[in-house]
Scaffold this motif. Structure first.
Motif, PDB file in Angstrom:
ATOM      1  N   ASN A   3       1.669   1.953 -15.645  1.00  0.00           N
ATOM      2  CA  ASN A   3       2.871   1.489 -14.969  1.00  0.00           C
ATOM      3  C   ASN A   3       3.015   2.283 -13.678  1.00  0.00           C
ATOM      4  O   ASN A   3       3.118   3.496 -13.704  1.00  0.00           O
ATOM      5  CB  ASN A   3       4.076   1.703 -15.889  1.00  0.00           C
ATOM      6  CG  ASN A   3       5.371   1.248 -15.269  1.00  0.00           C
ATOM      7  OD1 ASN A   3       5.402   0.764 -14.147  1.00  0.00           O
ATOM      8  ND2 ASN A   3       6.438   1.407 -16.017  1.00  0.00           N
ATOM      9  N   ASP A   4       3.028   1.613 -12.526  1.00  0.00           N
ATOM     10  CA  ASP A   4       3.151   2.290 -11.240  1.00  0.00           C
ATOM     11  C   ASP A   4       4.511   2.924 -11.040  1.00  0.00           C
ATOM     12  O   ASP A   4       4.652   3.873 -10.297  1.00  0.00           O
ATOM     13  CB  ASP A   4       2.898   1.317 -10.085  1.00  0.00           C
ATOM     14  CG  ASP A   4       1.427   1.034  -9.886  1.00  0.00           C
ATOM     15  OD1 ASP A   4       0.604   1.773 -10.432  1.00  0.00           O
ATOM     16  OD2 ASP A   4       1.112   0.069  -9.179  1.00  0.00           O
ATOM     17  N   GLN A   5       5.535   2.381 -11.655  1.00  0.00           N
ATOM     18  CA  GLN A   5       6.870   2.923 -11.482  1.00  0.00           C
ATOM     19  C   GLN A   5       7.149   3.924 -12.580  1.00  0.00           C
ATOM     20  O   GLN A   5       7.273   3.566 -13.740  1.00  0.00           O
ATOM     21  CB  GLN A   5       7.926   1.817 -11.507  1.00  0.00           C
ATOM     22  CG  GLN A   5       7.806   0.881 -10.323  1.00  0.00           C
ATOM     23  CD  GLN A   5       8.134   1.563  -9.014  1.00  0.00           C
ATOM     24  OE1 GLN A   5       7.753   2.694  -8.744  1.00  0.00           O
ATOM     25  NE2 GLN A   5       8.837   0.865  -8.174  1.00  0.00           N
ATOM     26  N   ALA A   6       7.226   5.163 -12.213  1.00  0.00           N
ATOM     27  CA  ALA A   6       7.553   6.207 -13.177  1.00  0.00           C
ATOM     28  C   ALA A   6       9.013   6.062 -13.562  1.00  0.00           C
ATOM     29  O   ALA A   6       9.863   5.768 -12.728  1.00  0.00           O
ATOM     30  CB  ALA A   6       7.297   7.578 -12.564  1.00  0.00           C
ATOM     31  N   ALA A  12       4.805   8.030  -6.337  1.00  0.00           N
ATOM     32  CA  ALA A  12       4.591   7.738  -4.925  1.00  0.00           C
ATOM     33  C   ALA A  12       3.219   7.111  -4.784  1.00  0.00           C
ATOM     34  O   ALA A  12       2.324   7.382  -5.578  1.00  0.00           O
ATOM     35  CB  ALA A  12       4.688   9.008  -4.085  1.00  0.00           C
ATOM     36  N   ALA A  13       3.068   6.288  -3.761  1.00  0.00           N
ATOM     37  CA  ALA A  13       1.779   5.636  -3.541  1.00  0.00           C
ATOM     38  C   ALA A  13       1.442   5.641  -2.061  1.00  0.00           C
ATOM     39  O   ALA A  13       2.325   5.591  -1.212  1.00  0.00           O
ATOM     40  CB  ALA A  13       1.807   4.199  -4.063  1.00  0.00           C
ATOM     41  N   GLY A  14       0.152   5.737  -1.793  1.00  0.00           N
ATOM     42  CA  GLY A  14      -0.357   5.653  -0.436  1.00  0.00           C
ATOM     43  C   GLY A  14      -1.419   4.577  -0.394  1.00  0.00           C
ATOM     44  O   GLY A  14      -1.623   3.862  -1.370  1.00  0.00           O
ATOM     45  N   PRO A  15      -2.141   4.463   0.718  1.00  0.00           N
ATOM     46  CA  PRO A  15      -3.143   3.409   0.828  1.00  0.00           C
ATOM     47  C   PRO A  15      -4.350   3.600  -0.091  1.00  0.00           C
ATOM     48  O   PRO A  15      -4.983   2.624  -0.480  1.00  0.00           O
ATOM     49  CB  PRO A  15      -3.566   3.462   2.301  1.00  0.00           C
ATOM     50  CG  PRO A  15      -3.132   4.793   2.791  1.00  0.00           C
ATOM     51  CD  PRO A  15      -1.972   5.220   1.942  1.00  0.00           C
ATOM     52  N   GLY A  16      -4.663   4.831  -0.468  1.00  0.00           N
ATOM     53  CA  GLY A  16      -5.844   5.061  -1.294  1.00  0.00           C
ATOM     54  C   GLY A  16      -5.536   5.470  -2.714  1.00  0.00           C
ATOM     55  O   GLY A  16      -6.192   5.030  -3.650  1.00  0.00           O
ATOM     56  N   ILE A  17      -4.542   6.299  -2.885  1.00  0.00           N
ATOM     57  CA  ILE A  17      -4.230   6.835  -4.207  1.00  0.00           C
ATOM     58  C   ILE A  17      -2.739   6.663  -4.477  1.00  0.00           C
ATOM     59  O   ILE A  17      -1.971   6.305  -3.593  1.00  0.00           O
ATOM     60  CB  ILE A  17      -4.630   8.328  -4.345  1.00  0.00           C
ATOM     61  CG1 ILE A  17      -4.009   9.193  -3.230  1.00  0.00           C
ATOM     62  CG2 ILE A  17      -6.127   8.490  -4.329  1.00  0.00           C
ATOM     63  CD1 ILE A  17      -2.856   9.996  -3.664  1.00  0.00           C
ATOM     64  N   ARG A  18      -2.364   6.937  -5.712  1.00  0.00           N
ATOM     65  CA  ARG A  18      -0.952   6.955  -6.071  1.00  0.00           C
ATOM     66  C   ARG A  18      -0.718   8.092  -7.057  1.00  0.00           C
ATOM     67  O   ARG A  18      -1.652   8.556  -7.711  1.00  0.00           O
ATOM     68  CB  ARG A  18      -0.495   5.613  -6.635  1.00  0.00           C
ATOM     69  CG  ARG A  18      -1.144   5.237  -7.933  1.00  0.00           C
ATOM     70  CD  ARG A  18      -0.773   3.810  -8.367  1.00  0.00           C
ATOM     71  NE  ARG A  18      -1.659   3.364  -9.413  1.00  0.00           N
ATOM     72  CZ  ARG A  18      -1.526   3.656 -10.692  1.00  0.00           C
ATOM     73  NH1 ARG A  18      -0.528   4.401 -11.092  1.00  0.00           N
ATOM     74  NH2 ARG A  18      -2.398   3.222 -11.577  1.00  0.00           N
ATOM     75  N   ALA A 114      -1.318  15.511  -0.687  1.00  0.00           N
ATOM     76  CA  ALA A 114      -0.370  16.467  -0.108  1.00  0.00           C
ATOM     77  C   ALA A 114       0.752  15.733   0.620  1.00  0.00           C
ATOM     78  O   ALA A 114       1.930  16.105   0.514  1.00  0.00           O
ATOM     79  CB  ALA A 114      -1.091  17.438   0.832  1.00  0.00           C
ATOM     80  N   GLY A 115       0.427  14.673   1.331  1.00  0.00           N
ATOM     81  CA  GLY A 115       1.443  13.883   2.026  1.00  0.00           C
ATOM     82  C   GLY A 115       2.418  13.229   1.055  1.00  0.00           C
ATOM     83  O   GLY A 115       3.632  13.205   1.296  1.00  0.00           O
ATOM     84  N   LEU A 116       1.901  12.707  -0.058  1.00  0.00           N
ATOM     85  CA  LEU A 116       2.775  12.101  -1.063  1.00  0.00           C
ATOM     86  C   LEU A 116       3.671  13.150  -1.720  1.00  0.00           C
ATOM     87  O   LEU A 116       4.841  12.891  -2.011  1.00  0.00           O
ATOM     88  CB  LEU A 116       1.945  11.369  -2.119  1.00  0.00           C
ATOM     89  CG  LEU A 116       1.201  10.120  -1.624  1.00  0.00           C
ATOM     90  CD1 LEU A 116       0.300   9.570  -2.725  1.00  0.00           C
ATOM     91  CD2 LEU A 116       2.169   9.058  -1.128  1.00  0.00           C
TER      92      LEU A 116
END
Length: 177
Positions: A3-6, A12-18, A114-116
Motif C-alpha cells: 500500500n503506497d499510502q502509509a 513519500a514518493a519520488g520519480p524513482g523510489i518511494r 535524502a530529499g524525501l
C-alpha cells in the motif's frame, strides 16, 4: 503489492523510489543489506546478526509520532531503510539517516531518499532544521548530502576506543527553505 499510502501519513514518493511502512515479511530484504560489511563499513552499527535485524524491524513496525522510519522501495523491491526523527521538539530540530543495499548504489536513489526524508521532516514532522552525520571517509554520502542542500557545519573527532571504527564524523545541517 504494498500500500503506497502509509496509515500514519509518513510516506513519500519520488520519480524513482518511494518510502513506505516496513512490513513483518521484510526481514530477508532488510537483513540482506544490514548484514553486509561493505554497506555497514561507515555506519555506527552493523554488520548485523539476524537478531539485530529482527530487533530493528520490530522497532520499525512500531509507529511513533516523533519519527518516520521507512522502507525504501523501488517498485515492489525493498532496497533500503530511511529515517527522519525529532531530536529537539522545542527547537523543531531533527536528523536523517539512510542505508541502501549496495546492489542499488550509484543510481541516485540515496539522493532521492535524502530529499524525501527532508520533505517528511519539514512537511510532516514540522521541523525547521535537519542535521545529518557521516563518516569523514564516506565520499558518496558526503556527495548525497551536498547535492540535497546540506552544508558542512563541523567535524567531530571520535574516540579511538570506540567500536564504530570512525576516526572523524562530519556534521551537516539544512534549514527549512
Amino acid at each position: 503489492m504494498r500500500n503506497d499510502q502509509a496509515a500514519n501519513g509518513k510516506s513519500a514518493a519520488g520519480p524513482g523510489i518511494r518510502l513506505a511502512n516496513f512490513q513483518a515479511q521484510d526481514l530477508p530484504a532488510v537483513h540482506a543489506f544490514a548484514a553486509d560489511p561493505v554497506v555497514c563499513q561507515y555506519s555506527t552499527w552493523g554488520p548485523n546478526q539476524l537478531a539485530d535485524t529482527q530487533e530493528f524491524l520490530a522497532d520499525a513496525l512500531v509507529e511513533q509520532p516523533h519519527r518516520a522510519l521507512q522502507a525504501v522501495m523501488l517498485g515492489d523491491v525493498l532496497i533500503g531503510s530511511a529515517s527522519v526523527w525529532v531530536t529537539d521538539r522545542k527547537a523543531k530540530a531533527g536528523e536523517i539517516g539512510y542505508t541502501l543495499n549496495r546492489g542499488y548504489w550509484g543510481n541516485g536513489y540515496a539522493t532521492e531518499t535524502a530529499g524525501l526524508l527532508l520533505r517528511l521532516g519539514f512537511e510532516v514532522l514540522g521541523l525547521e532544521r535537519i542535521s545529518a552525520t557521516c563518516d569523514a571517509r564516506n565520499a558518496a554520502s558526503i556527495r548525497v548530502l551536498e547535492k540535497t542542500g546540506f552544508k558542512l557545519k563541523g567535524r567531530r573527532v571520535e574516540d579511538p576506543e570506540s567500536s564504530t571504527g570512525r576516526a572523524e564524523t562530519l556534521l551537516f545541517n539544512i534549514g527549512r527553505a
